[in-house]
Design a protein around this motif. Structure first.
Motif, PDB file in Angstrom:
ATOM      1  N   SER A 161       1.044  -1.177  -0.279  1.00 37.51           N
ATOM      2  CA  SER A 161       0.127  -0.125  -0.012  1.00 37.51           C
ATOM      3  C   SER A 161       1.018   1.023  -0.020  1.00 37.51           C
ATOM      4  N   ALA A 162       0.409   1.904  -0.697  1.00 40.03           N
ATOM      5  CA  ALA A 162       1.460   3.348  -1.213  1.00 40.03           C
ATOM      6  C   ALA A 162       0.022   5.043  -1.198  1.00 40.03           C
ATOM      7  N   ALA A 163       0.429   6.248  -0.786  1.00 36.67           N
ATOM      8  CA  ALA A 163      -0.079   6.646  -0.480  1.00 36.67           C
ATOM      9  C   ALA A 163      -0.424   7.330  -2.406  1.00 36.67           C
ATOM     10  N   PRO A 164      -1.186   7.668  -2.463  1.00 38.06           N
ATOM     11  CA  PRO A 164      -1.514   8.016  -4.097  1.00 38.06           C
ATOM     12  C   PRO A 164      -1.026   8.983  -4.672  1.00 38.06           C
ATOM     13  N   LYS A 165      -0.252   9.706  -5.323  1.00 41.27           N
ATOM     14  CA  LYS A 165       0.005  10.984  -6.194  1.00 41.27           C
ATOM     15  C   LYS A 165      -1.882  11.435  -6.775  1.00 41.27           C
ATOM     16  N   GLN A 166      -1.887  13.219  -6.104  1.00 41.50           N
ATOM     17  CA  GLN A 166      -3.691  13.167  -6.424  1.00 41.50           C
ATOM     18  C   GLN A 166      -3.477  14.384  -7.611  1.00 41.50           C
ATOM     19  N   GLN A 167      -4.079  13.454  -8.858  1.00 43.32           N
ATOM     20  CA  GLN A 167      -4.197  13.633 -10.003  1.00 43.32           C
ATOM     21  C   GLN A 167      -5.074  13.937 -10.432  1.00 43.32           C
ATOM     22  N   PRO A 168      -6.610  14.695 -10.481  1.00 46.02           N
ATOM     23  CA  PRO A 168      -7.875  14.959 -10.797  1.00 46.02           C
ATOM     24  C   PRO A 168      -7.534  15.328 -11.966  1.00 46.02           C
ATOM     25  N   PHE A 169      -8.409  15.211 -13.089  1.00 48.16           N
ATOM     26  CA  PHE A 169      -8.405  16.282 -14.202  1.00 48.16           C
ATOM     27  C   PHE A 169      -9.738  17.697 -14.123  1.00 48.16           C
ATOM     28  N   ALA A 170     -10.117  17.568 -13.474  1.00 48.29           N
ATOM     29  CA  ALA A 170     -11.381  18.454 -13.442  1.00 48.29           C
ATOM     30  C   ALA A 170     -11.690  18.951 -11.830  1.00 48.29           C
ATOM     31  N   ALA A 171     -11.494  20.012 -11.184  1.00 47.12           N
ATOM     32  CA  ALA A 171     -11.967  20.820 -10.057  1.00 47.12           C
ATOM     33  C   ALA A 171     -13.474  21.033 -10.113  1.00 47.12           C
ATOM     34  N   VAL A 172     -14.490  20.446  -9.402  1.00 49.58           N
ATOM     35  CA  VAL A 172     -15.651  20.505  -9.861  1.00 49.58           C
ATOM     36  C   VAL A 172     -16.424  21.406  -8.521  1.00 49.58           C
ATOM     37  N   MET A 222     -13.160  29.140  -2.350  1.00 46.54           N
ATOM     38  CA  MET A 222     -12.022  29.720  -3.166  1.00 46.54           C
ATOM     39  C   MET A 222     -10.413  29.376  -2.473  1.00 46.54           C
ATOM     40  N   GLY A 223     -10.096  29.567  -1.542  1.00 43.62           N
ATOM     41  CA  GLY A 223      -8.735  28.717  -1.136  1.00 43.62           C
ATOM     42  C   GLY A 223      -8.749  27.548  -1.365  1.00 43.62           C
ATOM     43  N   SER A 224      -9.571  26.569  -1.257  1.00 43.74           N
ATOM     44  CA  SER A 224      -9.714  24.807  -1.977  1.00 43.74           C
ATOM     45  C   SER A 224      -9.352  25.195  -3.438  1.00 43.74           C
ATOM     46  N   LEU A 225      -9.806  25.779  -4.450  1.00 41.60           N
ATOM     47  CA  LEU A 225      -9.572  25.899  -5.900  1.00 41.60           C
ATOM     48  C   LEU A 225      -8.065  26.363  -6.107  1.00 41.60           C
ATOM     49  N   SER A 226      -8.335  27.627  -5.513  1.00 42.46           N
ATOM     50  CA  SER A 226      -6.922  28.129  -5.514  1.00 42.46           C
ATOM     51  C   SER A 226      -5.557  26.726  -4.999  1.00 42.46           C
ATOM     52  N   TYR A 227      -5.563  26.514  -4.169  1.00 39.79           N
ATOM     53  CA  TYR A 227      -4.804  25.104  -3.826  1.00 39.79           C
ATOM     54  C   TYR A 227      -4.847  23.655  -5.441  1.00 39.79           C
ATOM     55  N   ALA A 228      -5.733  23.786  -5.526  1.00 38.81           N
ATOM     56  CA  ALA A 228      -5.923  23.037  -6.989  1.00 38.81           C
ATOM     57  C   ALA A 228      -4.982  23.366  -7.908  1.00 38.81           C
ATOM     58  N   ALA A 263     -25.123  29.758 -11.266  1.00 41.94           N
ATOM     59  CA  ALA A 263     -24.331  28.620 -12.112  1.00 41.94           C
ATOM     60  C   ALA A 263     -23.565  29.643 -12.660  1.00 41.94           C
ATOM     61  N   GLY A 264     -23.951  30.477 -14.129  1.00 45.75           N
ATOM     62  CA  GLY A 264     -22.863  30.921 -14.982  1.00 45.75           C
ATOM     63  C   GLY A 264     -22.376  32.347 -14.258  1.00 45.75           C
ATOM     64  N   LEU A 265     -23.122  33.081 -13.232  1.00 44.54           N
ATOM     65  CA  LEU A 265     -22.611  33.898 -12.727  1.00 44.54           C
ATOM     66  C   LEU A 265     -21.217  34.120 -11.275  1.00 44.54           C
ATOM     67  N   THR A 266     -20.874  32.278 -10.993  1.00 43.88           N
ATOM     68  CA  THR A 266     -20.098  32.134 -10.752  1.00 43.88           C
ATOM     69  C   THR A 266     -18.940  31.339 -11.712  1.00 43.88           C
ATOM     70  N   ALA A 267     -19.107  30.853 -12.297  1.00 41.01           N
ATOM     71  CA  ALA A 267     -18.321  30.692 -13.967  1.00 41.01           C
ATOM     72  C   ALA A 267     -17.505  31.863 -14.265  1.00 41.01           C
ATOM     73  N   TYR A 268     -18.291  32.344 -14.163  1.00 39.62           N
ATOM     74  CA  TYR A 268     -18.484  33.885 -14.892  1.00 39.62           C
ATOM     75  C   TYR A 268     -16.896  34.791 -13.453  1.00 39.62           C
ATOM     76  N   GLY A 269     -16.924  34.560 -12.358  1.00 41.16           N
ATOM     77  CA  GLY A 269     -16.022  35.197 -11.234  1.00 41.16           C
ATOM     78  C   GLY A 269     -15.367  34.124 -11.253  1.00 41.16           C
ATOM     79  N   MET A 270     -14.611  33.702 -11.882  1.00 39.66           N
ATOM     80  CA  MET A 270     -13.774  32.180 -11.221  1.00 39.66           C
ATOM     81  C   MET A 270     -12.091  32.902 -12.098  1.00 39.66           C
ATOM     82  N   ARG A 271     -12.865  33.382 -13.312  1.00 39.15           N
ATOM     83  CA  ARG A 271     -11.452  32.932 -13.758  1.00 39.15           C
ATOM     84  C   ARG A 271     -10.419  34.772 -13.572  1.00 39.15           C
TER      85      ARG A 271
END
Length: 300
Positions: A82-93, A129-135, A224-232
């Motif tokens: 057993s070994a800790a896996p490397k975190q490698q998601p392709f999308a943040a939701v 936002m802190g979680s997304l910044s980490y990602a 959802a659309g406005l939140t996504a707009y403010g994400m960039r």
């Protein structure tokens, strides 16, 4: 415009059966990481359709099985130990906390595929936002896209709509600071939705039998659309290449994600976040004049 889905028998039929299998095997052929943001979006859209079609087939008493191959190393297993896996998601939701929206399942994904952040009303609070910044900062080798995922019949948005329609109800949450913050943030998109519905359907739209349900659904999409707009700008994505932002709303009844977009007649699937105010205005126009909104306004 959203295509009408076929009627299906009740899942209470004893022949109704759907199987979802997560297969952990070292000999499986695992899907590679999406090469870019467009490939990530296609994979998510395809996974959502596979999930929805699985349940549609089951309700029609047809073979209904979905297998999701999982690399055992993504849960900490290797051939030897057993070994800790490397975190490698392709999308943040960024999803809502609602228990009816199992994010990995509705996209037919497994562990280590999605970096999921959930909060009531899928709003951009400091923790989100802190979680997304980490990602964005630490998972850039694998991360291809950020998804803002709303869902129909959202309780947080419904509460804000009810206060918009009956302001006296706001007094009931005055002493509940945390809840009040969620409602306060959501009231902005509720007011925006109400204004755009009036522009599209006239001042008497509020008297339509399905007005409350319509305003809830319109506000969910705009949120959802406005939140996504403010994400960039919020994540400084303009200076980073390779990460896009998309959004959509998971329809609980249809089990599909949809979002208005001018270039398609079928609105199922995720849509690119608006890039500027003009694109957001286009979203408002498309949404409030679409067939789904008119059907909701007409009431049950």
């Amino acid at each position: 415009m959203v295509s009408k889905l076929p009627e299906i028998p009740s899942p209470e039929d004893p022949t109704w059966l759907a199987e979802v299998t997560y297969r952990f095997a070292f000999d499986a052929a695992y899907r590679p990481l999406p090469s870019d943001a467009k490939a990530a979006r296609r994979r998510l859209d395809g996974g959502n359709r596979a999930f929805a079609e699985l349940l549609d087939r089951a309700a029609l008493s047809k073979p209904a099985k979905l297998r999701i191959d999982v690399d055992p190393r993504d849960v900490g297993l290797s051939h030897r130990q057993s070994a800790a896996p490397k975190q490698q998601p392709f999308a943040a939701v960024v999803g809502c906390a609602d228990a009816r929206v199992p994010v990995e399942l509705i996209f037919s994904e497994g562990p280590n595929d999605l970096f999921v952040v959930r909060a009531a009303g899928n709003g951009l609070g400091d923790d989100v936002m802190g979680s997304l910044s980490y990602a964005v900062d630490h998972l850039k080798d694998s991360l291809r896209t950020i998804v803002v995922l709303g869902h129909s019949r959202c309780g947080a948005v419904s509460a804000a709509v009810d206060i918009h329609l009956e302001p006296a109800k706001y007094m009931k949450i005055m002493t509940q600071k945390d809840l009040r913050q969620i409602v306060d943030r959501t009231l902005v998109v509720v007011q925006l939705g109400a204004t755009w519905l009036e522009r599209a359907h006239g001042t008497e739209v509020i008297r339509q039998p399905g007005y409350r349900a319509t305003l809830i659904e319109v506000a969910i999409v705009l949120n959802a659309g406005l939140t996504a707009y403010g994400m960039r700008p919020g994540l400084n994505l303009g200076t980073r290449e390779g990460i896009d932002v998309v959004y959509g709303v998971y329809l609980l009844e249809e089990r599909l994600v949809w979002a208005p977009r001018p270039e398609a007649s079928d609105w199922f699937g995720l849509a690119p976040a608006p890039h500027d105010p003009n694109e957001f205005v286009t979203l408002c126009d498309l949404l409030t004049s679409c067939e789904r909104v008119q059907t909701l306004l007409d009431g049950p």
